[in-house]
Structure formats: C-alpha cells, structure tokens
Design a protein around this motif. Structure first.
Motif, PDB file in Angstrom:
ATOM      1  N   ALA A 104      54.069  43.119  58.406  1.00  0.00           N
ATOM      2  CA  ALA A 104      52.939  43.663  57.350  1.00  0.00           C
ATOM      3  C   ALA A 104      53.023  42.890  56.301  1.00  0.00           C
ATOM      4  O   ALA A 104      54.232  42.778  55.636  1.00  0.00           O
ATOM      5  N   ARG A 105      51.910  42.555  55.887  1.00  0.00           N
ATOM      6  CA  ARG A 105      51.868  41.975  54.303  1.00  0.00           C
ATOM      7  C   ARG A 105      50.759  42.728  53.575  1.00  0.00           C
ATOM      8  O   ARG A 105      49.839  43.167  54.153  1.00  0.00           O
ATOM      9  N   ILE A 106      51.004  42.803  52.357  1.00  0.00           N
ATOM     10  CA  ILE A 106      49.954  43.538  51.172  1.00  0.00           C
ATOM     11  C   ILE A 106      49.230  42.271  50.775  1.00  0.00           C
ATOM     12  O   ILE A 106      49.812  41.202  50.332  1.00  0.00           O
ATOM     13  N   ARG A 107      47.943  42.470  50.846  1.00  0.00           N
ATOM     14  CA  ARG A 107      47.270  41.387  50.404  1.00  0.00           C
ATOM     15  C   ARG A 107      46.336  41.959  49.251  1.00  0.00           C
ATOM     16  O   ARG A 107      45.989  42.950  49.070  1.00  0.00           O
ATOM     17  N   PHE A 108      45.941  40.764  48.395  1.00  0.00           N
ATOM     18  CA  PHE A 108      44.968  41.126  47.154  1.00  0.00           C
ATOM     19  C   PHE A 108      43.410  40.443  47.082  1.00  0.00           C
ATOM     20  O   PHE A 108      43.671  39.109  47.490  1.00  0.00           O
ATOM     21  N   ARG A 109      42.381  40.965  47.274  1.00  0.00           N
ATOM     22  CA  ARG A 109      41.383  40.237  47.148  1.00  0.00           C
ATOM     23  C   ARG A 109      40.664  40.393  45.715  1.00  0.00           C
ATOM     24  O   ARG A 109      40.333  41.672  45.519  1.00  0.00           O
ATOM     25  N   PRO A 110      40.535  39.265  45.029  1.00  0.00           N
ATOM     26  CA  PRO A 110      40.044  39.774  43.546  1.00  0.00           C
ATOM     27  C   PRO A 110      38.652  40.164  43.618  1.00  0.00           C
ATOM     28  O   PRO A 110      37.765  39.782  44.589  1.00  0.00           O
ATOM     29  N   GLY A 111      38.347  40.724  42.661  1.00  0.00           N
ATOM     30  CA  GLY A 111      36.938  41.560  42.385  1.00  0.00           C
ATOM     31  C   GLY A 111      36.102  40.643  41.651  1.00  0.00           C
ATOM     32  O   GLY A 111      36.446  39.392  41.246  1.00  0.00           O
ATOM     33  N   PRO A 112      34.789  40.960  41.314  1.00  0.00           N
ATOM     34  CA  PRO A 112      33.939  40.104  40.414  1.00  0.00           C
ATOM     35  C   PRO A 112      34.339  39.879  39.163  1.00  0.00           C
ATOM     36  O   PRO A 112      34.301  38.646  38.680  1.00  0.00           O
ATOM     37  N   ARG A 113      35.342  40.648  38.311  1.00  0.00           N
ATOM     38  CA  ARG A 113      35.820  40.334  37.119  1.00  0.00           C
ATOM     39  C   ARG A 113      36.762  39.073  37.108  1.00  0.00           C
ATOM     40  O   ARG A 113      36.705  38.011  36.449  1.00  0.00           O
ATOM     41  N   LEU A 114      37.689  39.002  38.224  1.00  0.00           N
ATOM     42  CA  LEU A 114      38.515  38.003  38.404  1.00  0.00           C
ATOM     43  C   LEU A 114      37.979  36.676  38.963  1.00  0.00           C
ATOM     44  O   LEU A 114      38.447  35.692  38.615  1.00  0.00           O
ATOM     45  N   LYS A 115      37.088  37.007  39.767  1.00  0.00           N
ATOM     46  CA  LYS A 115      36.325  35.548  40.453  1.00  0.00           C
ATOM     47  C   LYS A 115      35.466  35.084  39.283  1.00  0.00           C
ATOM     48  O   LYS A 115      35.279  33.711  39.331  1.00  0.00           O
ATOM     49  N   ARG A 116      34.946  35.747  38.405  1.00  0.00           N
ATOM     50  CA  ARG A 116      34.236  35.024  37.308  1.00  0.00           C
ATOM     51  C   ARG A 116      35.022  34.484  36.334  1.00  0.00           C
ATOM     52  O   ARG A 116      35.000  33.355  35.755  1.00  0.00           O
ATOM     53  N   LEU A 117      36.523  34.891  36.230  1.00  0.00           N
ATOM     54  CA  LEU A 117      37.484  34.389  35.339  1.00  0.00           C
ATOM     55  C   LEU A 117      37.720  32.922  36.073  1.00  0.00           C
ATOM     56  O   LEU A 117      37.984  31.898  35.368  1.00  0.00           O
ATOM     57  N   MET A 118      38.041  32.944  37.399  1.00  0.00           N
ATOM     58  CA  MET A 118      38.466  31.738  37.925  1.00  0.00           C
ATOM     59  C   MET A 118      37.141  30.777  37.901  1.00  0.00           C
ATOM     60  O   MET A 118      37.491  29.491  37.674  1.00  0.00           O
ATOM     61  N   ARG A 119      35.929  31.072  37.842  1.00  0.00           N
ATOM     62  CA  ARG A 119      34.874  30.158  37.804  1.00  0.00           C
ATOM     63  C   ARG A 119      34.652  29.421  36.534  1.00  0.00           C
ATOM     64  O   ARG A 119      34.234  28.265  36.146  1.00  0.00           O
ATOM     65  N   ASN A 120      35.183  30.235  35.533  1.00  0.00           N
ATOM     66  CA  ASN A 120      34.871  29.899  34.078  1.00  0.00           C
ATOM     67  C   ASN A 120      36.129  29.314  33.359  1.00  0.00           C
ATOM     68  O   ASN A 120      36.135  29.072  32.145  1.00  0.00           O
ATOM     69  N   LEU A 121      37.343  28.689  34.323  1.00  0.00           N
ATOM     70  CA  LEU A 121      38.340  28.365  33.613  1.00  0.00           C
ATOM     71  C   LEU A 121      38.270  26.659  33.000  1.00  0.00           C
ATOM     72  O   LEU A 121      37.461  26.126  33.504  1.00  0.00           O
ATOM     73  N   ASP A 122      39.177  26.505  31.886  1.00  0.00           N
ATOM     74  CA  ASP A 122      39.170  25.209  31.506  1.00  0.00           C
ATOM     75  C   ASP A 122      40.594  24.547  31.711  1.00  0.00           C
ATOM     76  O   ASP A 122      41.617  25.542  31.848  1.00  0.00           O
ATOM     77  N   PHE A 123      40.696  23.540  32.269  1.00  0.00           N
ATOM     78  CA  PHE A 123      41.976  22.743  32.387  1.00  0.00           C
ATOM     79  C   PHE A 123      42.450  21.764  31.282  1.00  0.00           C
ATOM     80  O   PHE A 123      41.585  21.091  31.019  1.00  0.00           O
ATOM     81  N   GLU A 124      43.760  22.177  31.136  1.00  0.00           N
ATOM     82  CA  GLU A 124      44.181  20.973  30.095  1.00  0.00           C
ATOM     83  C   GLU A 124      45.693  20.627  30.618  1.00  0.00           C
ATOM     84  O   GLU A 124      46.592  21.263  30.801  1.00  0.00           O
ATOM     85  N   ARG A 125      45.785  19.053  30.787  1.00  0.00           N
ATOM     86  CA  ARG A 125      46.793  18.390  31.452  1.00  0.00           C
ATOM     87  C   ARG A 125      47.900  18.340  30.371  1.00  0.00           C
ATOM     88  O   ARG A 125      47.417  18.061  29.124  1.00  0.00           O
TER      89      ARG A 125
END
Length: 137
Positions: A104-125
């Motif tokens: 059995a596994r516990i899973r997590f499905r992000p909600g709207p707030r975390l999904k929005r966070l992921m869409r608006n990320l900037d990346f720095e190498r």
C-alpha cells in the motif's frame, strides 16, 4: 523565487544500454523537520509553539486514521492525501486473495495552490562541479 538546479550526466533508467545524457537535477537544501516547521509557523502567526506542535501532531494522527478507513484527506488548496494498492492480477474475483496485495502506498495529489506554484517557477542554473569530474591535487 528561483529553483536552483545543476546539470548531471546519467543513464536512462528505462534503457541502460543507451549512451548517457545530461539532465537537469534540482539542488535540494536542508530538510525542514517537524520542530523547525512548528517554530516557523509560530513566528509567522499568532499561535505559540506548543499550540502549533499539538495541532500538527493531531493533524498527522487524524490523516493516518482517515487513510486507514479508505478516505481521501483533502487539505483545502494544498492538496489531497490518498492510498493506493499494488497487487498481482488474477483471472477472476473469486481467485483474489489478500496475499495478492503486494503493498500500500500513500500518495499526494497537489491542489490548485501548489499547481500554480509549479507553473510559475523560475529556474537558475548553478555551476556545481560533479565530484567525479574533479581531480585530486
């Protein structure tokens, strides 16, 4: 807010015979433990440390109880915890036994707030050197 990453050479885990390629890899900072999280919450709110610790500990306990009862736990805009099963397949329902369940596994499905966070990320190498590319002096 920028997410820092480095580029590393790796094999494709789906086909180990392919030549190595370079992939982005996130640079994670230190973990935030339970006590530190409670301390941060108490500093940015009007709750004292003890109240935060008690509330978080109770939240964990309630999430565990609800998951064991087969319920999904939806934490507002944060996301949803739920359980899944991994089992061997059988030819008919009558042939299925509890021994067919592998885990059995516990899973997590992000909600709207975390999904929005992921869409608006900037990346720095970053220019982090891989230990395998450095030579001893």
């Amino acid at each position: 807010m920028s997410v820092t990453y480095k580029v590393t050479e790796r094999v494709d885990p789906r086909d180990l015979t392919l030549p190595k390629k370079f992939y982005a890899r996130i640079i994670n900072g230190d973990d935030v433990n339970f006590e530190e999280l409670a301390s941060i919450i108490s500093k940015v709110s009007n709750l004292n440390y003890g109240s935060v610790v008690g509330t978080l500990a109770t939240l964990i306990e309630v999430i565990e109880m609800q998951l064991v009862h087969g319920r999904q736990v939806r934490l507002s805009n944060l996301g949803t915890f739920f359980m899944t099963l991994n089992s061997d397949g059988v030819e008919s329902q009558e042939d299925f036994r509890v021994s067919n369940i592998k885990n059995a596994r516990i899973r997590f499905r992000p909600g709207p707030r975390l999904k929005r966070l992921m869409r608006n990320l900037d990346f720095e190498r970053t220019a982090v050197l891989d230990a395998s590319t450095t030579t001893a002096a």
